[in-house]
Motif scaffolding. Structure first.
Motif, mmCIF file in Angstrom:
data_model
loop_
_atom_site.group_PDB
_atom_site.id
_atom_site.type_symbol
_atom_site.label_atom_id
_atom_site.label_comp_id
_atom_site.label_asym_id
_atom_site.label_seq_id
_atom_site.Cartn_x
_atom_site.Cartn_y
_atom_site.Cartn_z
ATOM 1 N N ASP A 138 0.833 -1.195 0.000
ATOM 2 C CA ASP A 138 0.000 0.000 0.000
ATOM 3 C C ASP A 138 0.874 1.255 0.000
ATOM 4 O O ASP A 138 1.940 1.277 0.619
ATOM 5 N N THR A 173 -18.518 5.515 -1.896
ATOM 6 C CA THR A 173 -17.316 5.101 -1.154
ATOM 7 C C THR A 173 -17.507 3.708 -0.573
ATOM 8 O O THR A 173 -16.615 2.851 -0.662
ATOM 9 N N GLU A 174 -18.693 3.462 0.010
ATOM 10 C CA GLU A 174 -18.982 2.164 0.619
ATOM 11 C C GLU A 174 -19.033 1.054 -0.449
ATOM 12 O O GLU A 174 -18.531 -0.043 -0.247
ATOM 13 N N ARG A 204 -15.543 0.240 -1.494
ATOM 14 C CA ARG A 204 -14.862 -0.488 -0.426
ATOM 15 C C ARG A 204 -15.252 -1.963 -0.463
ATOM 16 O O ARG A 204 -14.405 -2.852 -0.364
ATOM 17 N N PHE A 238 -13.673 -3.758 -3.550
ATOM 18 C CA PHE A 238 -12.240 -4.024 -3.392
ATOM 19 C C PHE A 238 -11.980 -5.130 -2.371
ATOM 20 O O PHE A 238 -10.965 -5.820 -2.431
ATOM 21 N N ALA A 239 -12.894 -5.276 -1.394
ATOM 22 C CA ALA A 239 -12.699 -6.286 -0.339
ATOM 23 C C ALA A 239 -13.045 -7.683 -0.836
ATOM 24 O O ALA A 239 -12.643 -8.678 -0.232
ATOM 25 N N ARG A 297 -5.828 -1.857 -7.361
ATOM 26 C CA ARG A 297 -5.904 -2.363 -5.981
ATOM 27 C C ARG A 297 -5.496 -3.814 -5.992
ATOM 28 O O ARG A 297 -5.927 -4.573 -6.868
ATOM 29 N N ASP A 301 -6.582 -5.142 -1.500
ATOM 30 C CA ASP A 301 -6.977 -3.886 -0.854
ATOM 31 C C ASP A 301 -5.843 -2.877 -0.706
ATOM 32 O O ASP A 301 -6.041 -1.801 -0.154
ATOM 33 N N ARG A 361 -3.408 -0.023 -2.134
ATOM 34 C CA ARG A 361 -3.406 0.941 -3.247
ATOM 35 C C ARG A 361 -2.015 0.910 -3.875
ATOM 36 O O ARG A 361 -1.050 1.380 -3.272
#
Ligand SMILES: [Zn+2]
Length: 304
Positions: free
Chosen positions: A92, A153-154, A157, A160-161, A285, A288, A290
């Protein structure tokens, strides 16, 4: 008079100098012992913040499964030949520099397993500070758009998870725009209209509006729509925790759920969302983390 011996050896220093660090010859020497009968190799043992590292694990006896963790980050291995497993490790861009071991477990067909650790030393990315001026509504968004921003945003998230258990990509990664260099601004700490904001998590490609944007690799389209900050955006899931994102598009020419091949046109360059002019924002990503998408282009091509 020169001898046969010297005539054969004069070129040796030339060959050694011409041998890049990642050539097959040099890399064969990079294998190191992890535990009895298990060797590992890293494409970079001292990666900087934002780097992507190829990790390879090779066993004297065939083992059917390889697993690993890097702190909180699970590693997702794929089989790549006889007793060979490979995985990508994502550093990251804000990961603390210093030593941090990978913990690996290899399991044989009979169920017995071995665990070993691999040292990894993270270096600072030394990212410069960038000061930009953008429309005020993108620095301090008006209250009525805050629910939309929170929802987007959620959603990102959660995307990506999620880890798709199959690797959908093969071979080399391709640049998303042909023939145009990136700005080299991954990881820059950002000050927008004199206010500090999150670091720049991608690489920008300044290009005229309408320039075709291509999928860097085979993947599934898991998002294809307009977001508040990123504008018109395509997000590709390449499997095993790897995603690439293409933002600020003028047009999107694919749709959610489609599986696209490496090099397929998925949209065109534009200036939608929070921008100072037309460009492609390309981000990646990995588990998770960056990471710099440009690092994907430089990976040693993993065996399939
Ligand atoms: Zn950008």
């Amino acid at each position: 008079m020169w001898t046969v011996r010297t005539s054969r050896l004069w070129w040796l220093p030339v060959v050694l100098l011409a041998c890049p660090p990642n050539s097959p010859t040099a890399r064969e020497a990079d294998w190191q012992s992890c535990a009895e009968g298990i060797a590992y190799r890293l494409s970079d043992a001292t990666p900087q913040q934002g780097a992507v590292v190829l990790l390879e694990l090779r066993g004297a006896a065939t083992y059917s499964r390889a697993e690993g963790r890097w702190g909180e980050q699970p590693l997702h291995f794929w089989p790549a030949g006889e007793a060979l497993h490979q995985a990508l490790v994502g550093v990251d861009l804000a990961r603390r520099p210093g030593k941090s071991p990978l913990v690996l477990t290899a399991t044989r067909d009979d169920g017995t397993s071995q665990t070993c650790t691999v040292p990894l030393q993270v270096r600072s990315g030394d990212f410069p500070i960038e000061r930009l001026r953008v429309a005020p509504r993108f620095v301090n968004p008006p209250p009525e758009v805050l629910p939309r921003i929170a929802e987007e945003t959620e959603r990102l998230r959660a995307l990506f998870a999620a880890v798709t258990p199959q690797r959908l990509w093969h071979g080399r990664f391709l640049p998303p725009i042909e023939g145009l260099p990136p700005a080299g601004n991954f990881g820059r700490r950002r000050v927008l209209n004199e206010q500090p904001r999150a670091p720049h998590t991608g690489e920008d490609f300044p290009a005229p509006t309408g320039t075709p944007v291509r999928a860097a690799q085979r993947g599934r389209v898991v998002l294809a729509e307009e977001l508040y900050f990123a504008g018109k955006t395509v997000l590709l899931d390449h499997g095993l925790g790897l995603y690439t994102m293409y933002a600020h598009l003028h047009s999107i020419t694919t749709q959610q759920g489609a599986v696209v091949e490496a090099g397929a046109v998925i949209g065109t360059v534009g200036a939608t969302g929070r921008v100072t002019g037309p460009h492609l924002h390309w981000a990646a990503r990995l588990n998770d983390a960056r990471v710099n998408p440009q690092d994907l282009l430089a990976l040693p091509v993993p065996a399939d």
